[in-house]
Scaffold this motif. Structure first.
Motif, PDB file in Angstrom:
ATOM      1  N   UNK A  54      -0.582 -10.436   4.136  1.00 25.05           N
ATOM      2  CA  UNK A  54       0.706 -10.090   3.558  1.00 25.05           C
ATOM      3  C   UNK A  54       0.686  -9.062   2.477  1.00 25.05           C
ATOM      4  N   UNK A  55      -0.570  -8.898   1.768  1.00 24.88           N
ATOM      5  CA  UNK A  55      -0.891  -7.714   0.928  1.00 24.88           C
ATOM      6  C   UNK A  55      -1.244  -6.382   1.880  1.00 24.88           C
ATOM      7  N   UNK A  56      -2.161  -6.472   2.940  1.00 32.67           N
ATOM      8  CA  UNK A  56      -2.581  -5.360   3.514  1.00 32.67           C
ATOM      9  C   UNK A  56      -1.570  -4.762   4.677  1.00 32.67           C
ATOM     10  N   UNK A  57      -0.747  -5.593   5.108  1.00 32.10           N
ATOM     11  CA  UNK A  57       0.204  -4.963   6.031  1.00 32.10           C
ATOM     12  C   UNK A  57       1.206  -3.856   5.448  1.00 32.10           C
ATOM     13  N   UNK A  58       2.190  -4.561   4.297  1.00 32.10           N
ATOM     14  CA  UNK A  58       2.571  -3.534   3.213  1.00 32.10           C
ATOM     15  C   UNK A  58       2.155  -2.307   2.905  1.00 32.10           C
ATOM     16  N   UNK A  59       0.755  -2.611   2.528  1.00 33.58           N
ATOM     17  CA  UNK A  59       0.079  -1.255   1.996  1.00 33.58           C
ATOM     18  C   UNK A  59      -0.208  -0.274   3.015  1.00 33.58           C
ATOM     19  N   UNK A  60      -0.576  -0.642   4.175  1.00 30.82           N
ATOM     20  CA  UNK A  60      -0.799   0.117   5.334  1.00 30.82           C
ATOM     21  C   UNK A  60       0.210   0.733   5.594  1.00 30.82           C
ATOM     22  N   UNK A  61       1.401  -0.031   5.892  1.00 33.37           N
ATOM     23  CA  UNK A  61       2.614   0.652   6.399  1.00 33.37           C
ATOM     24  C   UNK A  61       2.951   1.874   5.186  1.00 33.37           C
ATOM     25  N   UNK A  62       3.099   1.565   3.961  1.00 37.50           N
ATOM     26  CA  UNK A  62       3.520   2.436   2.784  1.00 37.50           C
ATOM     27  C   UNK A  62       2.335   3.632   2.970  1.00 37.50           C
ATOM     28  N   UNK A  63       1.252   3.771   3.185  1.00 38.88           N
ATOM     29  CA  UNK A  63       0.293   4.750   3.627  1.00 38.88           C
ATOM     30  C   UNK A  63       0.770   5.615   4.791  1.00 38.88           C
ATOM     31  N   UNK A  64       1.111   4.751   5.918  1.00 38.34           N
ATOM     32  CA  UNK A  64       1.446   5.478   6.854  1.00 38.34           C
ATOM     33  C   UNK A  64       2.833   6.524   6.770  1.00 38.34           C
ATOM     34  N   UNK A  65       3.823   5.714   6.121  1.00 36.51           N
ATOM     35  CA  UNK A  65       5.121   6.323   5.792  1.00 36.51           C
ATOM     36  C   UNK A  65       4.703   7.597   4.786  1.00 36.51           C
ATOM     37  N   UNK A  66       3.840   7.431   3.839  1.00 37.33           N
ATOM     38  CA  UNK A  66       3.511   8.491   3.105  1.00 37.33           C
ATOM     39  C   UNK A  66       3.011   9.795   3.876  1.00 37.33           C
ATOM     40  N   UNK A  67       1.949   9.405   4.615  1.00 35.87           N
ATOM     41  CA  UNK A  67       1.422  10.339   5.557  1.00 35.87           C
ATOM     42  C   UNK A  67       2.344  11.175   6.543  1.00 35.87           C
ATOM     43  N   UNK A  68       3.325  10.516   6.876  1.00 40.93           N
ATOM     44  CA  UNK A  68       4.325  10.943   7.991  1.00 40.93           C
ATOM     45  C   UNK A  68       5.332  11.795   7.135  1.00 40.93           C
ATOM     46  N   UNK A  69       5.746  11.395   5.784  1.00 43.71           N
ATOM     47  CA  UNK A  69       6.439  12.405   4.793  1.00 43.71           C
ATOM     48  C   UNK A  69       5.914  13.449   4.443  1.00 43.71           C
ATOM     49  N   UNK A  70       4.662  13.467   4.049  1.00 42.94           N
ATOM     50  CA  UNK A  70       3.958  14.767   3.798  1.00 42.94           C
ATOM     51  C   UNK A  70       3.547  15.741   4.752  1.00 42.94           C
ATOM     52  N   UNK A  71       3.624  15.179   6.155  1.00 37.94           N
ATOM     53  CA  UNK A  71       3.385  16.278   7.085  1.00 37.94           C
ATOM     54  C   UNK A  71       4.883  16.586   7.501  1.00 37.94           C
ATOM     55  N   UNK A  72       5.907  16.055   7.563  1.00 37.35           N
ATOM     56  CA  UNK A  72       7.054  16.418   7.732  1.00 37.35           C
ATOM     57  C   UNK A  72       8.004  17.377   6.663  1.00 37.35           C
ATOM     58  N   UNK A  73       7.696  16.822   5.410  1.00 39.36           N
ATOM     59  CA  UNK A  73       8.342  17.702   4.350  1.00 39.36           C
ATOM     60  C   UNK A  73       7.079  18.663   3.583  1.00 39.36           C
ATOM     61  N   UNK A  74       7.143  19.915   3.459  1.00 38.84           N
ATOM     62  CA  UNK A  74       6.088  20.473   2.719  1.00 38.84           C
ATOM     63  C   UNK A  74       6.503  20.479   1.457  1.00 38.84           C
ATOM     64  N   UNK A  75       6.130  19.593   0.479  1.00 41.96           N
ATOM     65  CA  UNK A  75       6.376  19.771  -0.816  1.00 41.96           C
ATOM     66  C   UNK A  75       5.118  19.316  -1.461  1.00 41.96           C
ATOM     67  N   UNK A  76       4.978  19.383  -2.748  1.00 46.98           N
ATOM     68  CA  UNK A  76       3.875  19.140  -3.628  1.00 46.98           C
ATOM     69  C   UNK A  76       3.704  17.645  -4.149  1.00 46.98           C
ATOM     70  N   UNK A  77       4.657  16.931  -3.993  1.00 50.83           N
ATOM     71  CA  UNK A  77       4.477  15.634  -4.235  1.00 50.83           C
ATOM     72  C   UNK A  77       3.628  14.763  -3.349  1.00 50.83           C
ATOM     73  N   UNK A  78       2.888  13.971  -3.823  1.00 55.67           N
ATOM     74  CA  UNK A  78       1.778  12.911  -3.190  1.00 55.67           C
ATOM     75  C   UNK A  78       2.687  11.675  -2.700  1.00 55.67           C
TER      76      UNK A  78
END
Length: 140
Positions: A54-78
């Motif tokens: 219950x802790x690991x799954x939302x964390x991994x989904x958050x990482x995946x969403x963050x990586x996808x957003x960084x790949x699709x949006x060229x922005x300086x935010x992490x």
């Protein structure tokens, strides 16, 4: 002259009532524990697994969403770091909520007492245990 203190009708002070309530609560929990044996090691491992996922799954989904957003949006935010922390926070809240509900269910005397209480039985007294004998007038 000093007057003696007035005693309550039920001869119990509020402190003794509180103590008797605590004793009744602990007795009910012990009786419930004796009837429903603890599942053992597997229960503990399952609990750790549920809390961990219950802790690991939302964390991994958050990482995946963050990586996808960084790949699709060229922005300086992490975005990966932002959604990692958001997923971790959400996972910890879910785990805390689940564990607190389980704790409340295990330590709730109302659930165990409702299931274990029966209608009070009348204690045997001399009047209702000794059979009546017939008097000499009734024999005639």
């Amino acid at each position: 002259m000093d007057k003696p203190p007035i005693k309550a009708k039920n001869n119990k002070t509020p402190r003794s009532q509180n103590m008797s309530h605590q004793v009744e609560k602990k007795v009910a929990l012990k009786l419930y524990a004796k009837r429903h044996k603890h599942p053992g090691v597997w229960f503990g491992l399952g609990l750790m697994g549920i809390v961990g996922w219950s802790v690991a799954l939302p964390t991994l989904l958050g990482i995946a969403l963050g990586i996808w957003l960084e790949a699709s949006i060229s922005d300086s935010r992490a975005y990966t770091l932002i959604f990692l922390l958001a997923g971790l926070t959400l996972g910890c809240f879910i785990a805390w909520n689940w564990v607190s509900k389980e704790y409340a269910a295990m330590h709730s005397p109302t659930v165990t007492m409702k299931a274990n209480t029966k209608a009070p039985t009348k204690a045997p007294t001399k009047a209702n245990t000794v059979p009546k004998t017939k008097t000499s007038k009734e024999n005639e």
